[in-house]
Design a protein around this motif. Sequence first.
Motif, PDB file in Angstrom:
ATOM      1  N   GLY A  49      44.758  36.741  51.737  1.00 22.26           N
ATOM      2  CA  GLY A  49      44.679  36.635  50.284  1.00 22.26           C
ATOM      3  C   GLY A  49      43.382  37.063  49.653  1.00 22.26           C
ATOM      4  O   GLY A  49      43.207  36.903  48.447  1.00 22.26           O
ATOM      5  N   PHE A  50      42.463  37.600  50.452  1.00 16.64           N
ATOM      6  CA  PHE A  50      41.161  38.025  49.923  1.00 16.64           C
ATOM      7  C   PHE A  50      40.828  39.410  50.460  1.00 16.64           C
ATOM      8  O   PHE A  50      41.072  39.715  51.625  1.00 16.64           O
ATOM      9  N   ASP A  51      40.254  40.244  49.592  1.00 14.13           N
ATOM     10  CA  ASP A  51      39.826  41.582  50.013  1.00 14.13           C
ATOM     11  C   ASP A  51      38.574  41.964  49.233  1.00 14.13           C
ATOM     12  O   ASP A  51      38.332  41.457  48.126  1.00 14.13           O
ATOM     13  N   LEU A  52      37.768  42.840  49.810  1.00 13.23           N
ATOM     14  CA  LEU A  52      36.535  43.280  49.184  1.00 13.23           C
ATOM     15  C   LEU A  52      36.494  44.804  49.286  1.00 13.23           C
ATOM     16  O   LEU A  52      36.477  45.350  50.380  1.00 13.23           O
ATOM     17  N   VAL A  53      36.499  45.486  48.128  1.00 19.20           N
ATOM     18  CA  VAL A  53      36.644  46.940  48.090  1.00 19.20           C
ATOM     19  C   VAL A  53      35.525  47.539  47.241  1.00 19.20           C
ATOM     20  O   VAL A  53      35.201  47.024  46.169  1.00 19.20           O
ATOM     21  N   SER A  54      34.946  48.636  47.702  1.00 18.67           N
ATOM     22  CA  SER A  54      33.888  49.291  46.935  1.00 18.67           C
ATOM     23  C   SER A  54      34.491  50.065  45.762  1.00 18.67           C
ATOM     24  O   SER A  54      35.618  50.566  45.840  1.00 18.67           O
ATOM     25  N   ILE A  55      33.726  50.191  44.692  1.00 15.67           N
ATOM     26  CA  ILE A  55      34.175  50.977  43.538  1.00 15.67           C
ATOM     27  C   ILE A  55      34.278  52.449  43.916  1.00 15.67           C
ATOM     28  O   ILE A  55      35.138  53.172  43.394  1.00 15.67           O
ATOM     29  N   ASP A  56      33.435  52.907  44.847  1.00 14.72           N
ATOM     30  CA  ASP A  56      33.533  54.287  45.323  1.00 14.72           C
ATOM     31  C   ASP A  56      34.915  54.563  45.902  1.00 14.72           C
ATOM     32  O   ASP A  56      35.513  55.613  45.656  1.00 14.72           O
ATOM     33  N   PHE A  57      35.437  53.612  46.670  1.00 12.80           N
ATOM     34  CA  PHE A  57      36.770  53.770  47.255  1.00 12.80           C
ATOM     35  C   PHE A  57      37.838  53.817  46.163  1.00 12.80           C
ATOM     36  O   PHE A  57      38.771  54.622  46.228  1.00 12.80           O
ATOM     37  N   ILE A  58      37.690  52.955  45.146  1.00 10.69           N
ATOM     38  CA  ILE A  58      38.656  52.935  44.046  1.00 10.69           C
ATOM     39  C   ILE A  58      38.641  54.256  43.291  1.00 10.69           C
ATOM     40  O   ILE A  58      39.688  54.784  42.914  1.00 10.69           O
ATOM     41  N   GLN A  59      37.454  54.821  43.095  1.00 10.79           N
ATOM     42  CA  GLN A  59      37.339  56.096  42.392  1.00 10.79           C
ATOM     43  C   GLN A  59      38.068  57.207  43.143  1.00 10.79           C
ATOM     44  O   GLN A  59      38.627  58.130  42.537  1.00 10.79           O
ATOM     45  N   GLN A  60      38.094  57.124  44.454  1.00 11.10           N
ATOM     46  CA  GLN A  60      38.760  58.137  45.270  1.00 11.10           C
ATOM     47  C   GLN A  60      40.279  58.082  45.147  1.00 11.10           C
ATOM     48  O   GLN A  60      40.967  59.011  45.584  1.00 11.10           O
ATOM     49  N   GLY A  89      29.367  49.460  42.908  1.00  5.86           N
ATOM     50  CA  GLY A  89      29.664  48.039  42.952  1.00  5.86           C
ATOM     51  C   GLY A  89      30.855  47.757  43.846  1.00  5.86           C
ATOM     52  O   GLY A  89      31.316  48.622  44.601  1.00  5.86           O
ATOM     53  N   TYR A  90      31.353  46.527  43.717  1.00  8.30           N
ATOM     54  CA  TYR A  90      32.449  46.084  44.573  1.00  8.30           C
ATOM     55  C   TYR A  90      33.427  45.230  43.778  1.00  8.30           C
ATOM     56  O   TYR A  90      33.057  44.554  42.813  1.00  8.30           O
ATOM     57  N   CYS A  91      34.675  45.271  44.225  1.00  4.04           N
ATOM     58  CA  CYS A  91      35.721  44.417  43.664  1.00  4.04           C
ATOM     59  C   CYS A  91      36.074  43.347  44.693  1.00  4.04           C
ATOM     60  O   CYS A  91      36.413  43.667  45.840  1.00  4.04           O
ATOM     61  N   MET A  92      35.999  42.096  44.267  1.00  2.00           N
ATOM     62  CA  MET A  92      36.450  40.984  45.104  1.00  2.00           C
ATOM     63  C   MET A  92      37.853  40.616  44.621  1.00  2.00           C
ATOM     64  O   MET A  92      38.022  40.034  43.550  1.00  2.00           O
ATOM     65  N   LEU A  93      38.848  40.978  45.412  1.00  3.57           N
ATOM     66  CA  LEU A  93      40.240  40.810  45.030  1.00  3.57           C
ATOM     67  C   LEU A  93      40.835  39.604  45.747  1.00  3.57           C
ATOM     68  O   LEU A  93      40.606  39.413  46.943  1.00  3.57           O
ATOM     69  N   PHE A  94      41.618  38.816  45.025  1.00  2.64           N
ATOM     70  CA  PHE A  94      42.234  37.661  45.679  1.00  2.64           C
ATOM     71  C   PHE A  94      43.494  37.232  44.930  1.00  2.64           C
ATOM     72  O   PHE A  94      43.633  37.447  43.732  1.00  2.64           O
ATOM     73  N   THR A  95      44.393  36.651  45.672  1.00  7.26           N
ATOM     74  CA  THR A  95      45.686  36.249  45.125  1.00  7.26           C
ATOM     75  C   THR A  95      45.588  34.905  44.422  1.00  7.26           C
ATOM     76  O   THR A  95      44.600  34.174  44.551  1.00  7.26           O
ATOM     77  N   GLU A  96      46.638  34.571  43.693  1.00  5.45           N
ATOM     78  CA  GLU A  96      46.690  33.276  43.006  1.00  5.45           C
ATOM     79  C   GLU A  96      46.696  32.131  44.010  1.00  5.45           C
ATOM     80  O   GLU A  96      46.056  31.099  43.788  1.00  5.45           O
ATOM     81  N   ASP A  97      47.394  32.298  45.121  1.00  4.92           N
ATOM     82  CA  ASP A  97      47.426  31.249  46.149  1.00  4.92           C
ATOM     83  C   ASP A  97      46.045  31.039  46.761  1.00  4.92           C
ATOM     84  O   ASP A  97      45.629  29.901  47.015  1.00  4.92           O
ATOM     85  N   TYR A  98      45.333  32.141  46.985  1.00  2.00           N
ATOM     86  CA  TYR A  98      43.984  32.030  47.543  1.00  2.00           C
ATOM     87  C   TYR A  98      43.061  31.318  46.552  1.00  2.00           C
ATOM     88  O   TYR A  98      42.255  30.477  46.929  1.00  2.00           O
ATOM     89  N   ILE A 144      34.679  31.069  56.715  1.00  2.00           N
ATOM     90  CA  ILE A 144      33.326  31.499  56.346  1.00  2.00           C
ATOM     91  C   ILE A 144      33.354  32.263  55.019  1.00  2.00           C
ATOM     92  O   ILE A 144      32.541  32.015  54.125  1.00  2.00           O
ATOM     93  N   LEU A 145      34.295  33.206  54.892  1.00  2.00           N
ATOM     94  CA  LEU A 145      34.404  33.981  53.661  1.00  2.00           C
ATOM     95  C   LEU A 145      34.755  33.096  52.477  1.00  2.00           C
ATOM     96  O   LEU A 145      34.214  33.267  51.381  1.00  2.00           O
ATOM     97  N   GLU A 146      35.648  32.158  52.699  1.00  2.00           N
ATOM     98  CA  GLU A 146      36.051  31.263  51.609  1.00  2.00           C
ATOM     99  C   GLU A 146      34.874  30.432  51.130  1.00  2.00           C
ATOM    100  O   GLU A 146      34.662  30.259  49.927  1.00  2.00           O
ATOM    101  N   SER A 147      34.081  29.920  52.073  1.00  2.00           N
ATOM    102  CA  SER A 147      32.916  29.104  51.705  1.00  2.00           C
ATOM    103  C   SER A 147      31.887  29.927  50.932  1.00  2.00           C
ATOM    104  O   SER A 147      31.344  29.485  49.914  1.00  2.00           O
ATOM    105  N   LEU A 148      31.618  31.141  51.412  1.00  5.00           N
ATOM    106  CA  LEU A 148      30.653  32.001  50.733  1.00  5.00           C
ATOM    107  C   LEU A 148      31.154  32.411  49.347  1.00  5.00           C
ATOM    108  O   LEU A 148      30.364  32.493  48.399  1.00  5.00           O
ATOM    109  N   PHE A 149      32.444  32.646  49.233  1.00  7.08           N
ATOM    110  CA  PHE A 149      33.016  33.041  47.953  1.00  7.08           C
ATOM    111  C   PHE A 149      32.921  31.903  46.934  1.00  7.08           C
ATOM    112  O   PHE A 149      32.576  32.131  45.758  1.00  7.08           O
ATOM    113  N   VAL A 150      33.195  30.689  47.358  1.00 12.09           N
ATOM    114  CA  VAL A 150      33.087  29.532  46.460  1.00 12.09           C
ATOM    115  C   VAL A 150      31.641  29.347  46.015  1.00 12.09           C
ATOM    116  O   VAL A 150      31.366  29.053  44.845  1.00 12.09           O
TER     117      VAL A 150
END
Length: 290
Positions: A19-30, A92-101, A157-163
Amino acid sequence: MNRDVPHIVFEPGEKENFGFDLVSIDFIQQQKGFNHNPEHPHQLRFYNLIFFTEGEGRHFIDFNWYPIEQNTLIYLTKDQINAFDFSTDFKGYCMLFTEDYFASSFSHLPKDFVFRLFNPQLFSPILQIPKNSDFNSYFNLLLSEFNNRLIFNQKSILESLFVILVSKAEYYKQNQTFHIKDSSNVQLFQKFTTLLENNFHKTRSAIFYASKLDITYKHLNEVSKNLVNKTAKKVIDDYVILQAKRNLINSTIKSTQLAYKLGFEDATNFTKYFKKHTGLTPKSLKKRYQ
């Protein structure tokens, strides 16, 4: 040709889908030449925190352009319309996550705090992170741990850092916007907006929502003005107009159909209402964004 605004669903890359993803804006531009052009309006089916680490420019959110620069953080909630503008250089980066996450990660925090996090009615979607803050350090740690595929217990670990990261942002938000001290007002406003989401197609009467909340119309107005500097009726009208705009650019629906969908007796009344609040006819609005 299909001119509908794309509905972007959560599709993680190579990561385990928790339910969590981290994507660079460079990748989105592509992705401009693939399924959809990120510079064209698109509607999210998930939550998104965009952190701009370099450069400056602007970002399109629910029919408004917002300026962005280094250390700008953008809050995008599910179903919002947004678009990038790559005419300037930024990273920059996009931190993407679902409603359940989102629900599980913040389940131990107060409900009014969670409600405030991604509520465009309460706060601007733009937050400027102070340059001398430790937000960048936590973000870089999150990015490092995300890219480490061999890490043990990565999800936790990711969830704790994200919070922690979101909590840090909320601290800075308190210094840049008014701080809501009365949580009971937030809870009442949350009930109001929930009622509005479920009943806006039935009625646009502020008195109706006040009665459903077992409070007076005056009390609802006071709470609304204190929190968002709008009357309850203004909150209702803005919500209806936003839903109308999203529908208009998101499908081939005709004004007559949309009028009935939004609870208007006929298309003429809807067109008058829409033009009163936007200065545009539904047809001209649709042409502008398509």
